[in-house]
Scaffold this active site. Structure first.
Site, mmCIF file in Angstrom:
data_model
loop_
_atom_site.group_PDB
_atom_site.id
_atom_site.type_symbol
_atom_site.label_atom_id
_atom_site.label_comp_id
_atom_site.label_asym_id
_atom_site.label_seq_id
_atom_site.Cartn_x
_atom_site.Cartn_y
_atom_site.Cartn_z
ATOM 1 N N SER A 280 -55.720 36.495 -37.043
ATOM 2 C CA SER A 280 -54.186 36.749 -36.503
ATOM 3 C C SER A 280 -54.264 36.871 -35.132
ATOM 4 C CB SER A 280 -53.786 38.148 -37.006
ATOM 5 O OG SER A 280 -52.317 38.438 -36.625
ATOM 6 N N HIS B 38 -51.448 37.918 -45.207
ATOM 7 C CA HIS B 38 -51.908 38.052 -43.955
ATOM 8 C C HIS B 38 -53.148 39.107 -43.895
ATOM 9 C CE1 HIS B 38 -51.662 37.316 -39.591
ATOM 10 N NE2 HIS B 38 -51.844 38.629 -39.650
#
Ligand SMILES: *[C@@H]1O[C@H](CO)[C@@H](O)[C@H](O)[C@H]1NC(C)=O
Ligand SMILES: *[C@@H]1O[C@H](CO)[C@@H](O)[C@H](O)[C@H]1NC(C)=O
Ligand SMILES: *[C@@H]1O[C@H](CO)[C@@H](O)[C@H](O)[C@H]1NC(C)=O
Length: 385
Positions: free
Chosen positions: A155, A361
């Site tokens: 990320s 994610h």
């Protein structure tokens, strides 16, 4: 154990610090404090070797966490599961970084995060990239005598790699390879409804942050931190489902990969502390569809950049070898945006679509099958480089 909570010994991991947890599981651990060119003191957690013991020529790998996280991301799933341990057991010298402002790097040579708030917290992800990363990388090279290292980012840990290599292209040479787990560069197509919705109000948010001096978010000493941990640890099914749903709304839905046992432990370590300007900078990216420096508004942009809009980061400068790990169900890293990044980067070695079509994610960190779906392919590529 779909709705159960395990009150097992591991629960204490929620209250321990990363070096204590690593030591508890029988791995060697070192803390390294590094001073950046602008005076921040950032903390790296090193696992120099794994269960197989000391050996020569262990390639160094820097692993960088996402926004509002810490080195804990890569160890709380435990030995044989978490990336930090898996890399150490695979023969690597593992350096888990902590970006400025989080609980391990809330430190500066002369500014106090509590009494010099305005100055201390005046950074976005840009400064994490151009100050923290060079200090960390130079320190790893000085310690290990390795000119080139591996870099794994998750990320925001990927975002700052691209900022570094475009702003300080001399650092491209310092990487054997970079692995982006869920690349976050272009953000216009994010599926996270809460994130997209909030991004429309980034100017209002910036106004309130400045008005109230509320620069820091997610301080672990904040009472809300313990409260959310307690709430998500409740035996009450509704509480657990509520916590899970909030997480899914932001990162993607994948029931099969969600480990309820880990939930209270992750809540003990996240959020780990950030500057609100990091979030505002990401919100700006959602709206502008540019990968560029912080937008201060027309007047101040003229002063800071000498132009009305902030300058774009030049991805053509990122010539280090890059591997992009992505999925189609990641609400914070959309396939369209990843493919655009892929088309603009000059040296992408492979585009790795995750084999689980529902991969999200956070599954890169805590997914039950992260080792087989992500880490094994990752290590195979590292071994081949
Ligand atoms: C869930 O997390 C706990 C705590 O780390 C771990 O012991 C357990 O093996 C995990 N469950 C699965 C199915 O991976
Ligand atoms: C700040 O950094 C110094 C090393 O320069 C370290 O000894 C100290 O523990 C750090 N303080 C905090 C609160 O992290
Ligand atoms: C969860 O709740 C149990 C029972 O109240 C407590 O013993 C445990 O420490 C809690 N764990 C976390 C991580 O908050």
């Amino acid at each position: 154990m779909l709705f159960g909570v395990c009150f097992c010994a591991d629960d204490e991991d929620a209250f321990m610090l990363v070096p204590e947890i690593i030591a508890k599981y029988g791995y060697p651990v070192e803390e390294h404090f590094v001073t950046t060119a602008d005076g921040y003191i950032v903390n790296l957690h090193r696992i120099p070797y794994g269960k197989d013991g000391v050996s020569e020529n262990r390639p160094a790998v820097l692993v960088m966490h996402g926004v509002s996280s810490s080195s804990a991301d890569f160890i709380i799933a435990g030995p044989d599961k978490a990336l930090g341990y898996v890399l150490a057991d695979a023969g690597y010298d593992v350096w888990l970084g902590n970006s400025r402002g989080n609980r391990y790097s809330r430190n500066h040579t002369y500014l106090s995060p509590d009494t010099d708030k305005k100055k201390f917290w005046d950074f976005s992800f840009h400064q994490l990239a151009v100050f923290d990363l060079p200090a960390m990388i130079d320190h790893i090279t000085a310690t290990t005598a390795q000119e080139k290292i591996f870099y794994v980012g998750h990320s925001q840990g990927t975002t700052i790699f691209y900022v570094l290599c475009s702003e300080k292209p001399e650092y491209n040479d310092r990487f054997r390879a970079h692995f982006s787990l869920s690349p976050v560069v272009y953000m216009h197509n994010l599926d996270s409804v809460p994130f997209q919705t909030m991004s429309w109000y980034h100017k209002q948010l910036e106004y309130f942050v400045n008005l109230y001096g509320a620069y820091e978010y997610g301080n672990v000493n904040d009472p809300s931190h313990a409260a959310s941990q307690q709430y998500c640890n409740s035996t009450n099914v509704i509480h657990q489902e509520y916590c899970k749903t909030l997480i899914f709304m932001n990162s993607g839905y994948n029931e099969d990969q969600f480990n309820y046992t880990l939930l209270p432990i992750t809540m003990g370590h996240t959020p780990a502390g950030i500057s609100m300007f990091q979030v505002i900078h990401f919100f700006q990216e959602c709206r502008s569809d540019h990968f560029r420096q912080y937008d201060y508004g027309l007047t101040e942009n003229m002063v800071v950049y000498g132009q009305a809009n902030p300058p774009d980061y030049n991805l053509a400068n990122v010539v280090a070898p890059v591997y992009l790990f992505y999925s189609k169900n990641d609400y914070l890293s959309n396939e369209k945006d990843v493919l655009r990044l892929n088309s603009e980067l000059p040296n992408v070695k492979a585009l790795m679509l995750m084999s689980d079509p529902l991969w999200t994610h956070l599954d890169y960190l805590w997914g039950i099958d992260a080792k087989t779906i992500v880490y094994q392919p990752l290590i195979d590529l590292m071994n081949a480089n």
